[in-house]
Design an enzyme around this catalytic site. Structure first.
Site, PDB file in Angstrom:
ATOM      1  N   CYS A  74      36.055  53.725 -22.840  1.00 41.08           N
ATOM      2  CA  CYS A  74      34.879  52.935 -22.493  1.00 41.08           C
ATOM      3  C   CYS A  74      33.829  53.902 -21.952  1.00 41.08           C
ATOM      4  CB  CYS A  74      35.206  51.803 -21.510  1.00 41.08           C
ATOM      5  SG  CYS A  74      35.696  52.295 -19.863  1.00 41.08           S
ATOM      6  N   CYS A 110      31.802  51.251 -26.088  1.00 41.25           N
ATOM      7  CA  CYS A 110      31.182  52.580 -26.028  1.00 41.25           C
ATOM      8  C   CYS A 110      30.514  52.952 -27.344  1.00 41.25           C
ATOM      9  CB  CYS A 110      32.205  53.644 -25.626  1.00 41.25           C
ATOM     10  SG  CYS A 110      33.543  53.859 -26.791  1.00 41.25           S
ATOM     11  N   CYS A 117      33.316  57.764 -30.543  1.00 38.98           N
ATOM     12  CA  CYS A 117      34.658  58.290 -30.775  1.00 38.98           C
ATOM     13  C   CYS A 117      34.757  58.966 -32.132  1.00 38.98           C
ATOM     14  CB  CYS A 117      35.686  57.165 -30.748  1.00 38.98           C
ATOM     15  SG  CYS A 117      36.141  56.689 -29.115  1.00 38.98           S
TER      16      CYS A 117
END
Length: 135
Positions: free
Chosen positions: A13, A87, A91
């Site tokens: 997150c 988020c 990633c």
């Protein structure tokens, strides 16, 4: 060391201070050493949200020894399952991984009642994850 027989889960997150820390705490509690557990944030806070700590303590899960950490490509590469929580697309993706995005409210600035609801939602999702990744 991550092996094919031991799943590795990364929870991500933004601040790595609430949602991802609660999820990691649940997974450690439920799976023990059968799963390698990581959590990280794209912009980590200075400390874990104290209300999240309190909400987890109510269930007997202690996350006080955890610290928010920055997400690295190595964290993601070493994980067989990557779960993002608000988020965005920070990633890195590596082939062969399972990627999930859990839409959850952010506990930052919330009162204990709101954080309990978020905690319970995370707990349900982690229990389903454990049933899916462990024989």
């Amino acid at each position: 060391m991550t092996t094919a027989t031991k799943p590795s889960v990364l929870f991500v997150c933004v601040h790595n201070a609430g949602r991802s820390q609660m999820a990691a705490g649940f997974l450690r509690h439920l799976a023990g050493d059968r799963v390698e557990v990581r959590s990280a944030g794209s912009a980590p806070a200075d400390q874990i949200n104290p209300v999240a700590v309190r909400a987890m303590e109510e269930l007997g899960i202690d996350i006080t020894d955890q610290q928010p950490t920055i997400l690295t490509p190595g964290d993601s590469a070493a994980s067989s399952v990557v779960i993002t929580m608000g988020c965005g697309d920070v990633c890195p993706y590596f082939p062969g991984q399972t990627h999930l995005d859990w839409e959850l409210d952010d506990p930052a600035g919330q009162n204990i009642e709101a954080v309990r609801r978020i905690r319970d939602d995370i707990g349900s999702r982690v229990r389903a994850l454990v049933a899916e990744i462990l024989p």
